[in-house]
Design a protein around this motif. Structure first.
Motif, PDB file in Angstrom:
ATOM      1  N   GLY A  83      -0.478  21.303 -11.639  1.00 16.21           N
ATOM      2  CA  GLY A  83       0.425  21.450 -12.767  1.00 16.21           C
ATOM      3  C   GLY A  83       1.574  20.475 -12.800  1.00 16.21           C
ATOM      4  N   LYS A  84       1.588  19.524 -11.859  1.00 15.16           N
ATOM      5  CA  LYS A  84       2.683  18.551 -11.805  1.00 15.16           C
ATOM      6  C   LYS A  84       2.153  17.144 -11.932  1.00 15.16           C
ATOM      7  CE  LYS A  84       5.861  21.315  -9.007  1.00 15.16           C
ATOM      8  NZ  LYS A  84       6.760  21.301  -7.816  1.00 15.16           N
ATOM      9  N   GLU A  85       3.064  16.219 -12.266  1.00 15.45           N
ATOM     10  CA  GLU A  85       2.680  14.817 -12.341  1.00 15.45           C
ATOM     11  C   GLU A  85       2.564  14.231 -10.935  1.00 15.45           C
ATOM     12  OE1 GLU A  85       4.643  13.635 -16.667  1.00 15.45           O
ATOM     13  OE2 GLU A  85       5.304  12.629 -14.839  1.00 15.45           O
ATOM     14  N   ARG A  86       1.775  13.163 -10.858  1.00 18.21           N
ATOM     15  CA  ARG A  86       1.658  12.467  -9.583  1.00 18.21           C
ATOM     16  C   ARG A  86       3.007  11.837  -9.235  1.00 18.21           C
ATOM     17  NH1 ARG A  86      -3.342   8.714  -9.385  1.00 18.21           N
ATOM     18  NH2 ARG A  86      -2.160   7.603 -10.994  1.00 18.21           N
ATOM     19  N   TYR A 132      -5.477  -0.116  -7.479  1.00 18.55           N
ATOM     20  CA  TYR A 132      -6.633   0.615  -6.975  1.00 18.55           C
ATOM     21  C   TYR A 132      -6.167   1.899  -6.291  1.00 18.55           C
ATOM     22  CZ  TYR A 132      -9.093  -3.743  -7.833  1.00 18.55           C
ATOM     23  OH  TYR A 132      -9.622  -4.861  -8.429  1.00 18.55           O
ATOM     24  N   TRP A 133      -6.993   2.934  -6.440  1.00 21.66           N
ATOM     25  CA  TRP A 133      -6.659   4.251  -5.915  1.00 21.66           C
ATOM     26  C   TRP A 133      -7.833   4.837  -5.153  1.00 21.66           C
ATOM     27  CZ3 TRP A 133      -1.835   6.433  -6.884  1.00 21.66           C
ATOM     28  CH2 TRP A 133      -1.035   5.725  -7.775  1.00 21.66           C
ATOM     29  N   GLY A 134      -7.517   5.629  -4.151  1.00 22.40           N
ATOM     30  CA  GLY A 134      -8.544   6.374  -3.447  1.00 22.40           C
ATOM     31  C   GLY A 134      -8.883   7.647  -4.199  1.00 22.40           C
ATOM     32  N   GLN A 135      -9.798   8.430  -3.613  1.00 18.55           N
ATOM     33  CA  GLN A 135     -10.271   9.643  -4.274  1.00 18.55           C
ATOM     34  C   GLN A 135      -9.379  10.853  -3.983  1.00 18.55           C
ATOM     35  OE1 GLN A 135     -11.376   8.623  -1.389  1.00 18.55           O
ATOM     36  NE2 GLN A 135     -11.475  10.484  -0.146  1.00 18.55           N
ATOM     37  N   GLY A 136      -8.522  10.732  -2.995  1.00 17.55           N
ATOM     38  CA  GLY A 136      -7.590  11.810  -2.671  1.00 17.55           C
ATOM     39  C   GLY A 136      -8.076  12.716  -1.556  1.00 17.55           C
ATOM     40  N   THR A 137      -7.112  13.320  -0.868  1.00 13.73           N
ATOM     41  CA  THR A 137      -7.407  14.301   0.170  1.00 13.73           C
ATOM     42  C   THR A 137      -6.427  15.458   0.021  1.00 13.73           C
ATOM     43  OG1 THR A 137      -7.777  14.617   2.551  1.00 13.73           O
ATOM     44  CG2 THR A 137      -5.958  13.164   1.931  1.00 13.73           C
ATOM     45  N   VAL A 142      -2.684  17.116  -3.579  1.00 15.13           N
ATOM     46  CA  VAL A 142      -3.706  16.123  -3.267  1.00 15.13           C
ATOM     47  C   VAL A 142      -2.968  14.809  -3.021  1.00 15.13           C
ATOM     48  CG1 VAL A 142      -5.723  14.860  -4.069  1.00 15.13           C
ATOM     49  CG2 VAL A 142      -5.439  17.283  -4.676  1.00 15.13           C
ATOM     50  N   TYR A 143      -3.254  14.193  -1.892  1.00 12.41           N
ATOM     51  CA  TYR A 143      -2.597  12.950  -1.502  1.00 12.41           C
ATOM     52  C   TYR A 143      -3.554  11.780  -1.732  1.00 12.41           C
ATOM     53  CZ  TYR A 143       1.362  15.380   0.524  1.00 12.41           C
ATOM     54  OH  TYR A 143       2.493  16.135   0.703  1.00 12.41           O
ATOM     55  N   TYR A 144      -3.017  10.749  -2.384  1.00 14.06           N
ATOM     56  CA  TYR A 144      -3.792   9.566  -2.727  1.00 14.06           C
ATOM     57  C   TYR A 144      -3.184   8.331  -2.087  1.00 14.06           C
ATOM     58  CZ  TYR A 144      -5.483  12.511  -6.580  1.00 14.06           C
ATOM     59  OH  TYR A 144      -6.030  13.520  -7.334  1.00 14.06           O
ATOM     60  N   CYS A 145      -4.014   7.415  -1.638  1.00 13.67           N
ATOM     61  CA  CYS A 145      -3.487   6.111  -1.264  1.00 13.67           C
ATOM     62  C   CYS A 145      -3.830   5.111  -2.366  1.00 13.67           C
ATOM     63  CB  CYS A 145      -3.981   5.632   0.089  1.00 13.67           C
ATOM     64  SG  CYS A 145      -5.687   5.124   0.163  1.00 13.67           S
ATOM     65  N   ALA A 146      -3.042   4.053  -2.435  1.00 14.61           N
ATOM     66  CA  ALA A 146      -3.195   3.068  -3.498  1.00 14.61           C
ATOM     67  C   ALA A 146      -2.747   1.707  -2.984  1.00 14.61           C
ATOM     68  CB  ALA A 146      -2.357   3.465  -4.712  1.00 14.61           C
ATOM     69  N   VAL A 147      -3.231   0.653  -3.642  1.00 11.28           N
ATOM     70  CA  VAL A 147      -2.840  -0.710  -3.279  1.00 11.28           C
ATOM     71  C   VAL A 147      -2.476  -1.467  -4.552  1.00 11.28           C
ATOM     72  CG1 VAL A 147      -5.223  -1.566  -3.339  1.00 11.28           C
ATOM     73  CG2 VAL A 147      -3.500  -2.810  -2.032  1.00 11.28           C
ATOM     74  N   MET A 149       0.853  -1.183   0.000  1.00  6.79           N
ATOM     75  CA  MET A 149       0.000   0.000   0.000  1.00  6.79           C
ATOM     76  C   MET A 149       0.891   1.236   0.000  1.00  6.79           C
ATOM     77  SD  MET A 149      -3.206  -1.144   2.332  1.00  6.79           S
ATOM     78  CE  MET A 149      -4.278   0.077   1.561  1.00  6.79           C
ATOM     79  N   GLY A 150       0.481   2.226  -0.765  1.00  7.96           N
ATOM     80  CA  GLY A 150       1.336   3.388  -0.925  1.00  7.96           C
ATOM     81  C   GLY A 150       0.587   4.698  -0.853  1.00  7.96           C
ATOM     82  N   TRP A 151       1.346   5.750  -0.649  1.00  9.66           N
ATOM     83  CA  TRP A 151       0.849   7.120  -0.718  1.00  9.66           C
ATOM     84  C   TRP A 151       1.541   7.832  -1.883  1.00  9.66           C
ATOM     85  CZ3 TRP A 151      -3.189   9.016   1.911  1.00  9.66           C
ATOM     86  CH2 TRP A 151      -3.579   8.398   3.094  1.00  9.66           C
ATOM     87  N   PHE A 152       0.738   8.564  -2.631  1.00 12.26           N
ATOM     88  CA  PHE A 152       1.225   9.377  -3.727  1.00 12.26           C
ATOM     89  C   PHE A 152       0.672  10.784  -3.548  1.00 12.26           C
ATOM     90  CE2 PHE A 152       2.993   6.292  -6.793  1.00 12.26           C
ATOM     91  CZ  PHE A 152       2.614   5.117  -6.172  1.00 12.26           C
ATOM     92  N   ARG A 153       1.221  11.741  -4.280  1.00 13.32           N
ATOM     93  CA  ARG A 153       0.670  13.093  -4.232  1.00 13.32           C
ATOM     94  C   ARG A 153       0.794  13.748  -5.604  1.00 13.32           C
ATOM     95  NH1 ARG A 153       5.225  15.962  -0.314  1.00 13.32           N
ATOM     96  NH2 ARG A 153       6.944  16.011  -1.842  1.00 13.32           N
ATOM     97  N   GLN A 154      -0.100  14.696  -5.831  1.00 10.08           N
ATOM     98  CA  GLN A 154      -0.073  15.443  -7.078  1.00 10.08           C
ATOM     99  C   GLN A 154      -0.343  16.907  -6.791  1.00 10.08           C
ATOM    100  OE1 GLN A 154      -2.690  13.994 -10.181  1.00 10.08           O
ATOM    101  NE2 GLN A 154      -1.450  14.983 -11.765  1.00 10.08           N
TER     102      GLN A 154
END
Length: 118
Positions: A42-45, A107-112, A93-98, A34-39
């Protein structure tokens, strides 16, 4: 059906802290990462951090090492991202993923939204 629901975002001043949560449901996550990403606008995730669900091994982006900590609570099927010493450049915006590995996510969440003011 896998569902990931993030929470805990908000507005914080530079130097402050936030803890993000990601509640996961729909499958057993034992074999997965499970991971955290951010976007940012104007930038890539970009990758932030990841944790192996079973062994708890972690990996971090260089930009957050020493400031962010990823963890998981198996009983609650939830992962966390503790963010300390926040900087304006952490705004995103921070997203979690599995997924099956630290480089593949299904799979990805909707972001916060996290906003760090200077």
């Amino acid at each position: 059906q896998v569902q990931l629901v993030e929470s805990g975002g908000g507005l914080v001043q530079a130097g402050g802290s936030l803890r993000l949560s990601c509640a996961a449901s729909g499958r057993s996550f034992s074999p997965y990462t499970m991971g955290w990403f951010r976007q940012a606008p104007g930038k890539e995730r970009e990758f932030v951090a990841a944790i192996r669900w079973s062994g708890g091994n972690t990996v971090y982006a260089d930009s957050v090492k020493g400031r962010f900590t990823i963890s998981r609570d198996k009983a609650k099927n939830t992962i966390y991202l503790q963010m300390n010493s926040l900087k304006p450049e952490d705004t995103a915006v921070y997203y979690c993923a599995v997924g099956p590995s630290t480089v593949a996510y299904d799979y990805w969440g909707q972001g916060t939204q996290v906003t760090v003011s200077s």
